[in-house]
Motif scaffolding. Structure first.
Motif, PDB file in Angstrom:
ATOM      1  N   LEU A   1      -0.875  -1.341 -14.006  1.00 33.45           N
ATOM      2  CA  LEU A   1      -1.828  -0.733 -13.078  1.00 33.45           C
ATOM      3  C   LEU A   1      -3.036  -1.781 -13.328  1.00 33.45           C
ATOM      4  O   LEU A   1      -3.459  -2.250 -12.144  1.00 33.45           O
ATOM      5  CB  LEU A   1      -2.101   0.508 -13.138  1.00 33.45           C
ATOM      6  N   ARG A   2      -3.420  -1.852 -14.621  1.00 30.48           N
ATOM      7  CA  ARG A   2      -4.573  -2.883 -14.790  1.00 30.48           C
ATOM      8  C   ARG A   2      -4.320  -4.296 -14.128  1.00 30.48           C
ATOM      9  O   ARG A   2      -5.160  -4.898 -13.702  1.00 30.48           O
ATOM     10  CB  ARG A   2      -5.008  -2.978 -16.089  1.00 30.48           C
ATOM     11  N   ALA A   3      -3.122  -4.727 -14.400  1.00 27.59           N
ATOM     12  CA  ALA A   3      -2.780  -6.048 -13.958  1.00 27.59           C
ATOM     13  C   ALA A   3      -2.921  -5.995 -12.592  1.00 27.59           C
ATOM     14  O   ALA A   3      -3.161  -7.162 -11.930  1.00 27.59           O
ATOM     15  CB  ALA A   3      -1.414  -6.295 -14.515  1.00 27.59           C
ATOM     16  N   ARG A   4      -2.048  -5.016 -11.911  1.00 26.07           N
ATOM     17  CA  ARG A   4      -2.121  -4.977 -10.314  1.00 26.07           C
ATOM     18  C   ARG A   4      -3.718  -4.881 -10.003  1.00 26.07           C
ATOM     19  O   ARG A   4      -3.974  -5.383  -8.952  1.00 26.07           O
ATOM     20  CB  ARG A   4      -1.413  -3.540 -10.046  1.00 26.07           C
ATOM     21  N   VAL A   5      -4.659  -4.338 -10.459  1.00 27.20           N
ATOM     22  CA  VAL A   5      -5.926  -4.262 -10.034  1.00 27.20           C
ATOM     23  C   VAL A   5      -6.674  -5.564 -10.255  1.00 27.20           C
ATOM     24  O   VAL A   5      -7.238  -6.029  -9.322  1.00 27.20           O
ATOM     25  CB  VAL A   5      -6.835  -3.339 -10.737  1.00 27.20           C
ATOM     26  N   ALA A   6      -6.279  -6.346 -11.305  1.00 28.26           N
ATOM     27  CA  ALA A   6      -6.853  -7.794 -11.421  1.00 28.26           C
ATOM     28  C   ALA A   6      -6.033  -8.586 -10.292  1.00 28.26           C
ATOM     29  O   ALA A   6      -6.928  -9.328  -9.798  1.00 28.26           O
ATOM     30  CB  ALA A   6      -6.461  -8.077 -12.935  1.00 28.26           C
ATOM     31  N   ALA A   7      -5.030  -8.454  -9.959  1.00 27.84           N
ATOM     32  CA  ALA A   7      -4.302  -9.160  -8.976  1.00 27.84           C
ATOM     33  C   ALA A   7      -5.060  -9.084  -7.651  1.00 27.84           C
ATOM     34  O   ALA A   7      -5.419 -10.140  -6.953  1.00 27.84           O
ATOM     35  CB  ALA A   7      -3.021  -9.195  -8.971  1.00 27.84           C
TER      36      ALA A   7
ATOM     37  N   ILE B   1       0.702  -1.277  -0.144  1.00 30.84           N
ATOM     38  CA  ILE B   1       0.058   0.067  -0.103  1.00 30.84           C
ATOM     39  C   ILE B   1       0.892   1.443  -0.021  1.00 30.84           C
ATOM     40  O   ILE B   1       0.296   2.379  -0.159  1.00 30.84           O
ATOM     41  CB  ILE B   1      -0.952   0.079   1.165  1.00 30.84           C
ATOM     42  N   ARG B   2       2.089   1.045   0.198  1.00 28.70           N
ATOM     43  CA  ARG B   2       3.105   1.980   0.162  1.00 28.70           C
ATOM     44  C   ARG B   2       4.009   2.388  -0.965  1.00 28.70           C
ATOM     45  O   ARG B   2       4.489   3.290  -1.101  1.00 28.70           O
ATOM     46  CB  ARG B   2       3.941   2.388   1.531  1.00 28.70           C
ATOM     47  N   GLN B   3       3.628   1.402  -1.898  1.00 26.04           N
ATOM     48  CA  GLN B   3       4.529   1.499  -3.080  1.00 26.04           C
ATOM     49  C   GLN B   3       3.975   2.619  -4.006  1.00 26.04           C
ATOM     50  O   GLN B   3       3.010   2.735  -4.149  1.00 26.04           O
ATOM     51  CB  GLN B   3       4.237   0.201  -4.004  1.00 26.04           C
ATOM     52  N   ASP B   4       5.173   3.207  -4.748  1.00 28.32           N
ATOM     53  CA  ASP B   4       4.817   4.550  -5.655  1.00 28.32           C
ATOM     54  C   ASP B   4       4.093   3.740  -6.831  1.00 28.32           C
ATOM     55  O   ASP B   4       4.863   2.934  -7.416  1.00 28.32           O
ATOM     56  CB  ASP B   4       5.988   4.974  -5.699  1.00 28.32           C
ATOM     57  N   LEU B   5       3.098   4.250  -7.147  1.00 28.16           N
ATOM     58  CA  LEU B   5       2.427   3.675  -8.481  1.00 28.16           C
ATOM     59  C   LEU B   5       2.638   4.458  -9.545  1.00 28.16           C
ATOM     60  O   LEU B   5       2.367   4.278 -10.683  1.00 28.16           O
ATOM     61  CB  LEU B   5       0.824   3.744  -8.115  1.00 28.16           C
ATOM     62  N   ALA B   6       3.137   5.845  -9.474  1.00 28.65           N
ATOM     63  CA  ALA B   6       3.365   6.593 -10.700  1.00 28.65           C
ATOM     64  C   ALA B   6       4.400   6.022 -11.683  1.00 28.65           C
ATOM     65  O   ALA B   6       4.024   6.356 -12.785  1.00 28.65           O
ATOM     66  CB  ALA B   6       4.295   7.733  -9.940  1.00 28.65           C
TER      67      ALA B   6
END
Length: 63
Positions: free
Chosen positions: A29-35, A17-22
């Motif tokens: 990001l879509r793959a992260r959301v799916a996971a 939750i603290r990882q920089d997503l920028a």
């Protein structure tokens, strides 16, 4: 809400939750959301099984 967050700084959820997503691409990001959605579903199923197990045990001991 803070009660649900991990207490240790090196906890994997805390790091996630603290990882920089920028720096991530839209596809990443879509793959992260799916996971994360798959993980949410897995956690919900585990909760459902735990609640069902608890209810079964309580019913057994009430008899």
């Amino acid at each position: 809400m803070d009660d649900y967050l991990p207490k240790r700084a090196d906890d994997p959820l805390n790091l996630l939750i603290r990882q920089d997503l920028a720096p991530l691409s839209v596809d990443e990001l879509r793959a992260r959301v799916a996971a994360l959605e798959a993980e949410i579903e897995r956690v919900r199923k585990t909760i459902d099984r735990a609640v069902s197990h608890k209810a079964s045990a309580e019913a057994l001991f009430r008899k």
